[in-house]
Motif scaffolding. Structure first.
Motif, mmCIF file in Angstrom:
data_model
loop_
_atom_site.group_PDB
_atom_site.id
_atom_site.type_symbol
_atom_site.label_atom_id
_atom_site.label_comp_id
_atom_site.label_asym_id
_atom_site.label_seq_id
_atom_site.Cartn_x
_atom_site.Cartn_y
_atom_site.Cartn_z
ATOM 1 N N ALA A 11 0.738 -7.061 -1.337
ATOM 2 C CA ALA A 11 1.597 -6.124 -2.046
ATOM 3 C C ALA A 11 1.892 -4.916 -1.182
ATOM 4 C CB ALA A 11 0.920 -5.685 -3.344
ATOM 5 N N GLN A 12 3.059 -4.394 -1.367
ATOM 6 C CA GLN A 12 3.463 -3.172 -0.700
ATOM 7 C C GLN A 12 3.374 -2.058 -1.744
ATOM 8 O OE1 GLN A 12 3.990 -2.013 2.720
ATOM 9 N NE2 GLN A 12 5.277 -3.835 2.765
ATOM 10 N N VAL A 13 2.461 -1.127 -1.538
ATOM 11 C CA VAL A 13 2.298 -0.053 -2.520
ATOM 12 C C VAL A 13 2.843 1.241 -1.942
ATOM 13 C CG1 VAL A 13 0.664 1.222 -3.954
ATOM 14 C CG2 VAL A 13 0.222 -1.162 -3.395
ATOM 15 N N THR A 19 -7.277 2.218 -8.355
ATOM 16 C CA THR A 19 -7.635 0.818 -8.522
ATOM 17 C C THR A 19 -6.371 -0.029 -8.516
ATOM 18 O OG1 THR A 19 -9.525 1.457 -9.841
ATOM 19 C CG2 THR A 19 -8.873 -0.847 -9.943
ATOM 20 N N CYS A 20 -6.396 -1.034 -7.658
ATOM 21 C CA CYS A 20 -5.295 -1.966 -7.608
ATOM 22 C C CYS A 20 -5.810 -3.276 -8.185
ATOM 23 C CB CYS A 20 -4.843 -2.148 -6.165
ATOM 24 S SG CYS A 20 -3.577 -3.392 -5.956
ATOM 25 N N ARG A 79 -10.983 -0.774 -5.509
ATOM 26 C CA ARG A 79 -10.622 0.636 -5.332
ATOM 27 C C ARG A 79 -10.080 0.835 -3.939
ATOM 28 N NH1 ARG A 79 -15.138 4.430 -8.037
ATOM 29 N NH2 ARG A 79 -14.708 3.811 -10.169
ATOM 30 N N ILE A 80 -8.938 1.494 -3.871
ATOM 31 C CA ILE A 80 -8.369 1.738 -2.553
ATOM 32 C C ILE A 80 -7.948 3.199 -2.446
ATOM 33 C CG2 ILE A 80 -7.578 -0.619 -2.076
ATOM 34 C CD1 ILE A 80 -4.864 0.164 -3.178
ATOM 35 N N VAL A 139 -1.428 -3.972 0.855
ATOM 36 C CA VAL A 139 -2.668 -4.448 0.265
ATOM 37 C C VAL A 139 -2.631 -5.968 0.287
ATOM 38 C CG1 VAL A 139 -4.105 -4.427 -1.802
ATOM 39 C CG2 VAL A 139 -2.679 -2.457 -1.257
ATOM 40 N N GLU A 140 -3.706 -6.572 0.738
ATOM 41 C CA GLU A 140 -3.713 -8.031 0.732
ATOM 42 C C GLU A 140 -5.031 -8.530 0.178
ATOM 43 O OE1 GLU A 140 -1.560 -10.483 3.835
ATOM 44 O OE2 GLU A 140 -3.633 -11.060 4.237
#
Lengths: 289, 402
Positions: free
Chosen positions: B297-299, B309-310, B328-329, B338-339
């Motif tokens: 995902a591209q956040v 949190t993703c 948690r990122i 994010v992968e």
């Protein structure tokens, strides 16, 4: 599957095209949905008195309070004459008629915005909704009219006011028809316009208030200077109110048949125009709202 | 070959993109002047096809373009396609909620559309009153409703509360009552949109059964669903929509196979402006390699956010939650990649949906993307009960039979 095979019927029950005529109101279909009309009226009436504490009393409180306010402000402070008609009766008669008309206009003008959710899910002739509003308000009008009659009888029997009830009471159905047609017609036109030009919505509350002053409600028609009289007479509600007053107060009000015919014609024209624009807008309003 | 019950010819619908409401007066005037000069509508020419992945310069888009098909009496036609393929638009046109820009629809008898159950229910009215109201909204006469009243009430299972205002009902009861009214309509044609996804499992079964009964009586049904199992169970024919046009039509099983082959994965791509949101997904992609499912995902974050949190939620074809993964990122830059790699060796083959979310627990929810990604998982764990809801996992088990 080939198009036009022998099993294709030549006649279809329903045909929907991209374009639709101005005059095709689908009245036949409207008739098929008459049960829905009655159920909507019933629903509106039930919800009217189930949700408030005073319930149906509001229907009569509103005109009485307005009448008292008008009596104080226009009758006693501004001292505007009433042609010898008791002030309360004079204002109440105008308010009874006007509130039906203005309620019809404001409520029907919200047809699309208030019913978005239903209109977005189910098809039925959209005209059913404004029609149900007109009839629900008619029930309200009936009760308010009874209040007027009660107050009228009080003045006839307990004061020295000489009532002049005359045969023009037979015109009452015509007056009601004009009120309904004009209210519905104008409401339909506004509701169709607000779909596209939304700011019109804010004008309505304000506009209907202004329109009240262009109707002989807080002043008698004969007090209007000749110069401005045509404006007041152009208002189709003027003759309705004047005829109504003539019916109950006789010589204290002016009645002109030509005015009534004018109102009748205008209200029918408004109704036709309203149905025509409404008819165009209802087909695709859901795309713009 | 039976009689044709419904026919559409070159059915097309154009929508305007972007901010509706700005510039309409000028567009209206423009239209009006070209009409005066006897020219064609200037806005009808510049439109692109309905393909969300290709950015279009035009403000107008064809949600449906030249859709022509015929339905015979007694057919149960499934309409399938990805999100945004034009299914809902087609339903809206058929059920007369909006009108076509071009083309025509012709049919015999009455069409009842069920894009929602319980449309127009009024909270203050009793169940019985609402049956009449809802039935009339759907086009039945009072007489027809009275005739079926007992059956409607008993089918809904709400007979005990039928004279209680609907505001005291649970949401499940309202759905049941609504479906019950709809199922007893006497119109010649029925249009159904995934309403079966609501209600409890038992009631869903009842609904499918009822739908089969309806189609058994020779009535025509148009059915739109994402659930290929119900489409397969109910429909004898199907059409596949893509970008607003019909790509194929024919026998249900063939069409479903074609759809599933073309629909291996559908990723999420941001399609509206979220600049005023502090954190959001620009893209969610999923792919599967053997027994691994990879979600990337591209956040985008407008500010630096700590301890965000993703999470991703995996759901099966029956809309059942299979499981959630979260982490948690810290977002330090505007664009963050994010992968996550998930072991799916226990998952049964089938179609799955993925929801994506960004939040700080108990503090703020930034974003929740429902069904952002659809993916077909083909990892060799064949579901031998195909078409049955047996869960989504193949549990690790050791058997012994003595």
């Amino acid at each position: 599957m080939e198009v036009g095979s022998e099993t294709t019927p030549n006649k279809w029950d329903v045909e929907i095209f991209a374009k639709k005529g101005f005059i095709n109101f689908g009245l036949k279909e409207l008739l098929r949905y008459k049960d829905l009309l009655f159920l909507f009226i019933k629903r509106d009436f039930i919800s009217l008195y189930k949700q408030t504490i005073l319930g149906p009393l509001w229907v009569v409180i509103q005109p009485i309070l307005t009448t008292l306010t008008f009596t104080v402000i226009f009758g006693n402070i501004a001292k505007i004459g009433t042609n010898g008609i008791p002030q309360i009766l004079f204002y109440l008669s105008g308010i009874t008629i006007w509130s039906y008309f203005s309620d019809c206009v404001t409520k029907t003008s919200e047809t699309f915005s208030q019913n978005q959710n239903i209109f977005n899910k189910v098809y039925f002739p959209r005209l059913i909704v404004p029609l149900s509003i007109i009839f629900t308000n008619l029930i309200k009008f009936f009760f308010q009219f009874l209040i007027f009659i009660a107050v009228y009888l009080y003045y006839v029997f307990f004061t020295d006011f000489e009532a002049g009830l005359n045969s023009s009471i037979l015109l009452l159905p015509v007056l009601i028809f004009i009120m309904m047609a004009a209210g519905l017609g104008i409401g339909l036109i506004i509701s169709s316009l607000t779909v596209k030009y939304r700011d019109l919505k804010f004008l309505i509350q304000f506009g209907i208030q202004l329109a009240m002053y262009a109707t002989p409600i807080v002043y008698p028609l004969n007090m209007v200077p000749e110069k401005y009289k045509w404006i007041i007479m152009a208002n189709p509600m003027t003759s309705v109110i004047e005829t109504f007053k003539f019916t109950f107060f006789d010589q204290n009000a002016s009645f002109e048949l030509s005015g009534l015919i004018y109102s009748f014609v205008i209200s029918i024209l408004l109704l036709l125009a309203g149905m025509s624009v409404f008819n165009r807008v209802e087909r695709s309003f859901i795309d713009t709202i | 070959m039976g009689r044709i019950a419904l026919k559409t010819s070159n059915l097309s619908k154009q929508y305007r993109l972007g901010q509706v409401g700005t510039g309409t007066i000028s567009h209206d005037l423009n239209r009006f002047f070209s009409k005066l000069r006897g020219k064609e509508d200037p806005y009808l020419q510049v439109t692109g096809l309905n393909d969300r992945s290709v950015k279009n310069d035009s403000d107008y888009i064809w949600a449906l373009k030249d859709v022509s098909f015929e339905v015979e009496e007694g057919d149960v036609l499934g309409i399938i396609g990805k999100n945004g393929a034009g299914k809902s638009t087609l339903l809206k046109l058929l059920s007369r909620i909006t009108s076509p820009t071009q083309g025509s629809i012709q049919y015999n008898g009455r069409i009842t559309s069920l894009l929602e159950v319980g449309t127009g229910f009024h909270q203050e009215l009793t169940g019985r009153e609402n049956i009449y109201l809802n039935g009339a909204i759907l086009g039945m006469s009072k007489k027809e409703i009275s005739k079926n009243l007992d059956e409607i009430i008993s089918f809904s299972g709400c007979s005990k509360y039928i004279d209680t205002p609907v505001k005291r009902y649970s949401s499940g009861m309202i759905v049941r009552l609504g479906f019950s009214v709809a199922a007893h309509l006497e119109s010649e044609m029925l249009i159904v949109d995934e309403v079966l996804a609501v209600g409890d499992v038992e009631f869903q079964k009842k609904c499918i059964g009822k739908m089969q009964d309806i189609s058994g009586t020779g009535r025509t049904v148009l059915f739109v669903s994402h659930n290929m199992n119900s489409v397969e169970q109910l429909c004898n024919k199907a059409i596949l929509l893509e970008n607003g046009t019909i790509v194929s039509e024919g026998k249900t099983t063939d069409i479903i196979r074609e759809y599933q082959a073309s629909n291996v994965v559908e990723n999420y791509k941001l399609n509206k402006n979220k600049q005023n949101q502090s954190a959001y997904f620009e893209e969610i992609e999923a792919r599967h390699e053997g027994s691994k499912l990879i979600i990337s995902a591209q956040v985008i974050s407008q500010e630096s956010i700590r301890n965000l949190t993703c999470g991703f939620l995996l759901k099966d074809n029956w809309n059942q939650k299979v499981g959630t993964i979260f982490e948690r990122i810290n977002l330090d830059q505007t664009k963050n990649k994010v992968e996550v790699v998930i072991d799916i060796s226990n998952l049964l083959a089938g179609s799955y949906q993925i929801d994506g979310s960004l939040f700080v627990p108990k503090v703020i929810n930034y974003e929740y993307i429902e069904n952002g990604v659809s993916i077909e998982i083909n990892n060799g764990n064949s579901n031998i009960y195909e078409g049955q809801n047996i869960g989504a996992m193949k549990l690790n088990a050791k058997w012994s039979v003595n």
